[in-house]
Motif scaffolding. Structure first.
Motif, short mmCIF file in Angstrom:
data_model
loop_
_atom_site.label_atom_id
_atom_site.label_comp_id
_atom_site.label_asym_id
_atom_site.label_seq_id
_atom_site.Cartn_x
_atom_site.Cartn_y
_atom_site.Cartn_z
N VAL A 144 17.02 29.05 8.48
CA VAL A 144 17.60 29.82 7.27
C VAL A 144 16.55 29.95 5.82
CG1 VAL A 144 19.17 29.48 5.39
CG2 VAL A 144 19.80 28.65 7.90
N GLN A 145 15.60 28.88 5.96
CA GLN A 145 14.49 29.24 5.08
C GLN A 145 13.63 30.07 5.39
OE1 GLN A 145 12.70 25.28 5.41
NE2 GLN A 145 14.59 24.16 3.85
N ASP A 146 13.28 30.46 6.65
CA ASP A 146 12.40 31.40 7.35
C ASP A 146 13.10 32.66 7.05
OD1 ASP A 146 10.63 29.41 8.28
OD2 ASP A 146 11.35 29.46 10.23
N ALA A 147 14.35 32.83 7.00
CA ALA A 147 15.02 34.03 6.86
C ALA A 147 14.65 34.36 5.43
CB ALA A 147 16.44 34.10 7.38
N VAL A 148 15.10 33.60 4.58
CA VAL A 148 15.03 34.09 3.25
C VAL A 148 13.46 34.46 2.81
CG1 VAL A 148 14.89 32.90 0.79
CG2 VAL A 148 16.76 32.22 2.34
N LYS A 174 21.95 44.17 1.17
CA LYS A 174 20.83 44.04 2.05
C LYS A 174 20.61 42.90 3.12
CE LYS A 174 18.69 47.50 -1.10
NZ LYS A 174 17.18 47.83 -1.84
N TRP A 175 20.72 41.78 2.16
CA TRP A 175 20.75 40.44 2.86
C TRP A 175 21.54 40.29 4.09
CZ3 TRP A 175 18.05 36.15 3.71
CH2 TRP A 175 18.55 34.87 4.25
N ILE A 222 22.31 39.54 9.71
CA ILE A 222 23.29 39.85 10.94
C ILE A 222 22.25 40.82 11.92
CG2 ILE A 222 25.10 41.46 11.63
CD1 ILE A 222 26.48 40.75 8.92
N SER A 223 21.29 41.45 11.53
CA SER A 223 20.61 41.98 12.48
C SER A 223 19.39 41.21 13.04
CB SER A 223 20.13 43.33 11.84
OG SER A 223 20.99 44.20 11.26
N ASN A 224 19.01 40.25 12.42
CA ASN A 224 17.87 39.75 13.01
C ASN A 224 17.98 38.03 13.06
OD1 ASN A 224 15.66 41.76 12.49
ND2 ASN A 224 16.75 41.75 10.42
#
Length: 249
Positions: free
Chosen positions: A236-240, A219-220, A225-227
């Motif tokens: 990276v931190q914001d994505a997590v 899922k991650w 890859i999509s966003n």
């Protein structure tokens, strides 16, 4: 094709697989559930089950993998394995036949994934059907001619050993799928995260956030890859954070 079979990644997989199986055997022997008499049954299980399970590791991406795997190895296939394992050939026939079948099993896993080897794949199918038929015919003949010795403790052990080994082998298949998923995701990162330090940080954060959860990793991977196209560590931190919030919805 032979070169593909002995590719370094596959060779490592084989070594790890046999090391894991050796550990299982040592453990089962320690608690008196495995003994030297089970060597023929164990070797046949390696050829007909362990290799198949390893090369089908993609099934672990299904969240019902553990449940389905246990069910599959308690249903009809188990009885076929038991019947085939019931009467093995003499030592020298098994000694020659099993390495050949193991090699053929690995080759088939490669031919199934590449249309270039479609003819070879069909040939290997016929070979396995022929060998399987010979084993079944041999076992049937031995049961008919030696029925008095059919219902023995040794035969009961031949029944449960493949089941037990298959169930205990499931975690190894899961880990193989997990390693493959991490490798695939990290390779993809190289294409849209040009800065090496950011890419390394993204890999570290991925592992610390996902750990050993294969389904969460899948899922991650789709989410990233999509966003995202990470340009710095803050992204990276914001994505997590964003991923965790999306999973709690």
């Amino acid at each position: 094709m032979i070169k593909s079979f002995f590719a370094w990644k596959l060779t490592i997989s084989y070594l790890l697989m046999f090391s894991y199986i050796a550990s299982l055997i040592w453990l089962l022997n320690t608690i008196s559930l495995w003994k030297k008499d089970h060597i023929p049954v164990t070797l046949l299980w390696c050829v007909f089950s362990a290799f198949v399970m390893l090369f089908d590791f993609q099934k672990a991406n299904d969240q019902k993998f553990f449940k389905n795997s246990v069910k599959d190895h308690i249903k009809g296939l188990v009885f076929i394995e038991f019947f085939v394992n019931l009467y093995v050939f003499n030592f020298w026939i098994e000694f020659v036949l099993i390495p050949i079948l193991a090699f053929a099993g690995g080759m088939k896993a490669i031919t199934e994934r590449d249309k270039e080897y479609e003819i070879v794949d069909k040939l290997l199918n016929y070979v396995f059907i022929l060998v399987g038929s010979i084993y079944i015919i041999h076992s049937t003949y031995m049961v008919i001619t030696d029925f008095e010795n059919f219902a023995t403790m040794g035969n009961f052990e031949s029944f449960y050993i493949p089941i037990l080994l298959s169930i205990l082998f499931i975690p190894f298949v899961y880990m193989a799928a997990l390693v493959a998923a991490y490798e695939s995701f990290f390779i993809r990162l190289q294409f849209f995260v040009p800065v090496k330090s950011v890419r390394t940080y993204a890999k570290l954060k991925t592992f610390l956030s996902i750990k050993l959860n294969l389904w969460k990793l899948n899922k991650w991977s789709v989410y990233v890859i999509s966003n995202w196209r990470f340009k710095n560590k803050k992204e990276v931190q914001d994505a997590v954070v964003g991923f965790k919030q999306s999973q709690n919805l």
